[in-house]
Motif scaffolding. Sequence first.
Motif, PDB file in Angstrom:
ATOM      1  N   ALA A 111      -4.661 -79.262  89.030  1.00 56.32           N
ATOM      2  CA  ALA A 111      -3.898 -78.989  87.805  1.00 56.32           C
ATOM      3  C   ALA A 111      -3.949 -77.502  87.458  1.00 56.32           C
ATOM      4  O   ALA A 111      -2.931 -76.928  87.033  1.00 56.32           O
ATOM      5  N   MET A 112      -5.101 -76.874  87.651  1.00 47.08           N
ATOM      6  CA  MET A 112      -5.198 -75.434  87.386  1.00 47.08           C
ATOM      7  C   MET A 112      -4.304 -74.644  88.332  1.00 47.08           C
ATOM      8  O   MET A 112      -3.600 -73.727  87.908  1.00 47.08           O
ATOM      9  N   VAL A 113      -4.336 -74.982  89.613  1.00 46.37           N
ATOM     10  CA  VAL A 113      -3.504 -74.282  90.597  1.00 46.37           C
ATOM     11  C   VAL A 113      -2.036 -74.419  90.218  1.00 46.37           C
ATOM     12  O   VAL A 113      -1.281 -73.433  90.222  1.00 46.37           O
ATOM     13  N   GLU A 114      -1.621 -75.616  89.866  1.00 47.54           N
ATOM     14  CA  GLU A 114      -0.222 -75.822  89.458  1.00 47.54           C
ATOM     15  C   GLU A 114       0.090 -75.059  88.180  1.00 47.54           C
ATOM     16  O   GLU A 114       1.186 -74.518  88.023  1.00 47.54           O
ATOM     17  N   GLY A 115      -0.859 -75.007  87.260  1.00 45.36           N
ATOM     18  CA  GLY A 115      -0.658 -74.252  86.031  1.00 45.36           C
ATOM     19  C   GLY A 115      -0.471 -72.767  86.308  1.00 45.36           C
ATOM     20  O   GLY A 115       0.388 -72.115  85.701  1.00 45.36           O
ATOM     21  N   VAL A 116      -1.241 -72.227  87.228  1.00 51.04           N
ATOM     22  CA  VAL A 116      -1.077 -70.816  87.589  1.00 51.04           C
ATOM     23  C   VAL A 116       0.283 -70.611  88.248  1.00 51.04           C
ATOM     24  O   VAL A 116       1.006 -69.671  87.926  1.00 51.04           O
ATOM     25  N   ARG A 117       0.646 -71.496  89.166  1.00 50.52           N
ATOM     26  CA  ARG A 117       1.952 -71.379  89.839  1.00 50.52           C
ATOM     27  C   ARG A 117       3.108 -71.392  88.850  1.00 50.52           C
ATOM     28  O   ARG A 117       4.077 -70.665  89.015  1.00 50.52           O
ATOM     29  N   SER A 118       2.999 -72.239  87.832  1.00 49.75           N
ATOM     30  CA  SER A 118       4.119 -72.410  86.893  1.00 49.75           C
ATOM     31  C   SER A 118       4.027 -71.490  85.677  1.00 49.75           C
ATOM     32  O   SER A 118       4.927 -71.475  84.845  1.00 49.75           O
ATOM     33  N   GLY A 119       2.930 -70.741  85.558  1.00 46.30           N
ATOM     34  CA  GLY A 119       2.772 -69.851  84.411  1.00 46.30           C
ATOM     35  C   GLY A 119       2.176 -70.536  83.196  1.00 46.30           C
ATOM     36  O   GLY A 119       2.141 -69.957  82.115  1.00 46.30           O
ATOM     37  N   ALA A 120       1.680 -71.760  83.351  1.00 47.95           N
ATOM     38  CA  ALA A 120       1.085 -72.511  82.236  1.00 47.95           C
ATOM     39  C   ALA A 120      -0.438 -72.383  82.310  1.00 47.95           C
ATOM     40  O   ALA A 120      -1.142 -73.323  82.636  1.00 47.95           O
ATOM     41  N   PHE A 121      -0.940 -71.177  82.025  1.00 42.92           N
ATOM     42  CA  PHE A 121      -2.371 -70.937  82.152  1.00 42.92           C
ATOM     43  C   PHE A 121      -2.977 -70.416  80.860  1.00 42.92           C
ATOM     44  O   PHE A 121      -4.052 -69.816  80.862  1.00 42.92           O
ATOM     45  N   GLY A 122      -2.331 -70.661  79.744  1.00 43.44           N
ATOM     46  CA  GLY A 122      -2.801 -70.153  78.458  1.00 43.44           C
ATOM     47  C   GLY A 122      -4.160 -70.674  78.036  1.00 43.44           C
ATOM     48  O   GLY A 122      -4.852 -70.031  77.261  1.00 43.44           O
ATOM     49  N   GLY A 123      -4.591 -71.805  78.541  1.00 38.50           N
ATOM     50  CA  GLY A 123      -5.871 -72.374  78.152  1.00 38.50           C
ATOM     51  C   GLY A 123      -7.040 -71.916  79.001  1.00 38.50           C
ATOM     52  O   GLY A 123      -8.162 -72.375  78.796  1.00 38.50           O
ATOM     53  N   TYR A 124      -6.806 -71.026  79.954  1.00 34.00           N
ATOM     54  CA  TYR A 124      -7.860 -70.580  80.853  1.00 34.00           C
ATOM     55  C   TYR A 124      -8.299 -69.167  80.509  1.00 34.00           C
ATOM     56  O   TYR A 124      -7.511 -68.362  80.025  1.00 34.00           O
ATOM     57  N   LEU A 125      -9.543 -68.862  80.808  1.00 36.07           N
ATOM     58  CA  LEU A 125     -10.023 -67.496  80.715  1.00 36.07           C
ATOM     59  C   LEU A 125      -9.476 -66.761  81.934  1.00 36.07           C
ATOM     60  O   LEU A 125      -9.630 -67.238  83.063  1.00 36.07           O
ATOM     61  N   ALA A 126      -8.812 -65.639  81.720  1.00 39.30           N
ATOM     62  CA  ALA A 126      -8.262 -64.837  82.809  1.00 39.30           C
ATOM     63  C   ALA A 126      -8.961 -63.483  82.818  1.00 39.30           C
ATOM     64  O   ALA A 126      -8.993 -62.792  81.799  1.00 39.30           O
ATOM     65  N   LEU A 127      -9.526 -63.131  83.980  1.00 35.06           N
ATOM     66  CA  LEU A 127     -10.262 -61.880  84.114  1.00 35.06           C
ATOM     67  C   LEU A 127      -9.781 -61.114  85.339  1.00 35.06           C
ATOM     68  O   LEU A 127      -9.404 -61.716  86.353  1.00 35.06           O
ATOM     69  N   ASP A 128      -9.844 -59.790  85.250  1.00 32.36           N
ATOM     70  CA  ASP A 128      -9.528 -58.965  86.416  1.00 32.36           C
ATOM     71  C   ASP A 128     -10.813 -58.812  87.247  1.00 32.36           C
ATOM     72  O   ASP A 128     -11.882 -59.296  86.841  1.00 32.36           O
ATOM     73  N   PRO A 129     -10.747 -58.164  88.405  1.00 33.09           N
ATOM     74  CA  PRO A 129     -11.948 -58.054  89.253  1.00 33.09           C
ATOM     75  C   PRO A 129     -13.121 -57.309  88.622  1.00 33.09           C
ATOM     76  O   PRO A 129     -14.245 -57.429  89.096  1.00 33.09           O
ATOM     77  N   GLU A 130     -12.877 -56.567  87.560  1.00 37.18           N
ATOM     78  CA  GLU A 130     -13.975 -55.894  86.863  1.00 37.18           C
ATOM     79  C   GLU A 130     -14.523 -56.740  85.717  1.00 37.18           C
ATOM     80  O   GLU A 130     -15.428 -56.301  85.002  1.00 37.18           O
ATOM     81  N   GLY A 131     -13.962 -57.917  85.498  1.00 39.17           N
ATOM     82  CA  GLY A 131     -14.426 -58.799  84.436  1.00 39.17           C
ATOM     83  C   GLY A 131     -13.756 -58.582  83.097  1.00 39.17           C
ATOM     84  O   GLY A 131     -14.142 -59.179  82.101  1.00 39.17           O
ATOM     85  N   ARG A 132     -12.735 -57.727  83.070  1.00 39.92           N
ATOM     86  CA  ARG A 132     -12.004 -57.485  81.816  1.00 39.92           C
ATOM     87  C   ARG A 132     -10.984 -58.588  81.598  1.00 39.92           C
ATOM     88  O   ARG A 132     -10.332 -59.047  82.559  1.00 39.92           O
ATOM     89  N   PRO A 133     -10.800 -59.012  80.344  1.00 40.26           N
ATOM     90  CA  PRO A 133      -9.803 -60.044  80.077  1.00 40.26           C
ATOM     91  C   PRO A 133      -8.395 -59.528  80.400  1.00 40.26           C
ATOM     92  O   PRO A 133      -8.089 -58.359  80.196  1.00 40.26           O
ATOM     93  N   VAL A 134      -7.586 -60.425  80.937  1.00 40.61           N
ATOM     94  CA  VAL A 134      -6.204 -60.104  81.281  1.00 40.61           C
ATOM     95  C   VAL A 134      -5.299 -60.722  80.228  1.00 40.61           C
ATOM     96  O   VAL A 134      -5.422 -61.896  79.898  1.00 40.61           O
ATOM     97  N   GLN A 135      -4.406 -59.905  79.694  1.00 31.89           N
ATOM     98  CA  GLN A 135      -3.415 -60.356  78.708  1.00 31.89           C
ATOM     99  C   GLN A 135      -2.074 -60.501  79.410  1.00 31.89           C
ATOM    100  O   GLN A 135      -1.693 -59.646  80.209  1.00 31.89           O
ATOM    101  N   PHE A 136      -1.365 -61.579  79.120  1.00 32.16           N
ATOM    102  CA  PHE A 136      -0.046 -61.800  79.703  1.00 32.16           C
ATOM    103  C   PHE A 136       0.986 -61.772  78.603  1.00 32.16           C
ATOM    104  O   PHE A 136       0.747 -62.235  77.496  1.00 32.16           O
ATOM    105  N   SER A 137       2.152 -61.206  78.927  1.00 28.71           N
ATOM    106  CA  SER A 137       3.229 -61.162  77.931  1.00 28.71           C
ATOM    107  C   SER A 137       4.516 -61.690  78.528  1.00 28.71           C
ATOM    108  O   SER A 137       4.634 -61.907  79.684  1.00 28.71           O
TER     109      SER A 137
END
Length: 137
Positions: A111-137
């Motif tokens: 379900a997570m993989v499909e959510g990432v594929r479809s752009g439905a990942f608002g409920g997940y913590l998203a981090l870049d390789p340095e551990g900084r939170p990633v914001q999507f617009s």
Amino acid sequence: MLSPSSSHFDQLLQAAAAQPEPQRLLFVFAEAELPGDADAAQRARFEAGQGGSLTPVACAEKSLPELTTFAALVAESRRTSLSWRVIFAAGLSGANGQPPSPERIDSALEAMVEGVRSGAFGGYLALDPEGRPVQFS
């Protein structure tokens, strides 16, 4: 209690440890790609580290004792020669004192993989390789 100076990843670990039921942490690693039909402006944004589409490249699940630091998780992913730009994280709770079953873990990861594929990942913590939170617009 969460420390305001903790990293987002540390806060995730602390929150999972505070849950009454055993937790598994789920991760989806994604790479950013530029669509083939991108125009010049989209290409420029992508080259500046913005835009593109996210493609899941791997997923993993870990118990709390298996996780020490974000740097260790990144190092483990790099040892596999895995290239990724964003990691999505979520917790999955067990029940009745038992961790989630392998079937529940697999289903949640799918379900997570499909959510990432479809752009439905608002409920997940998203981090870049340095551990900084990633914001999507």
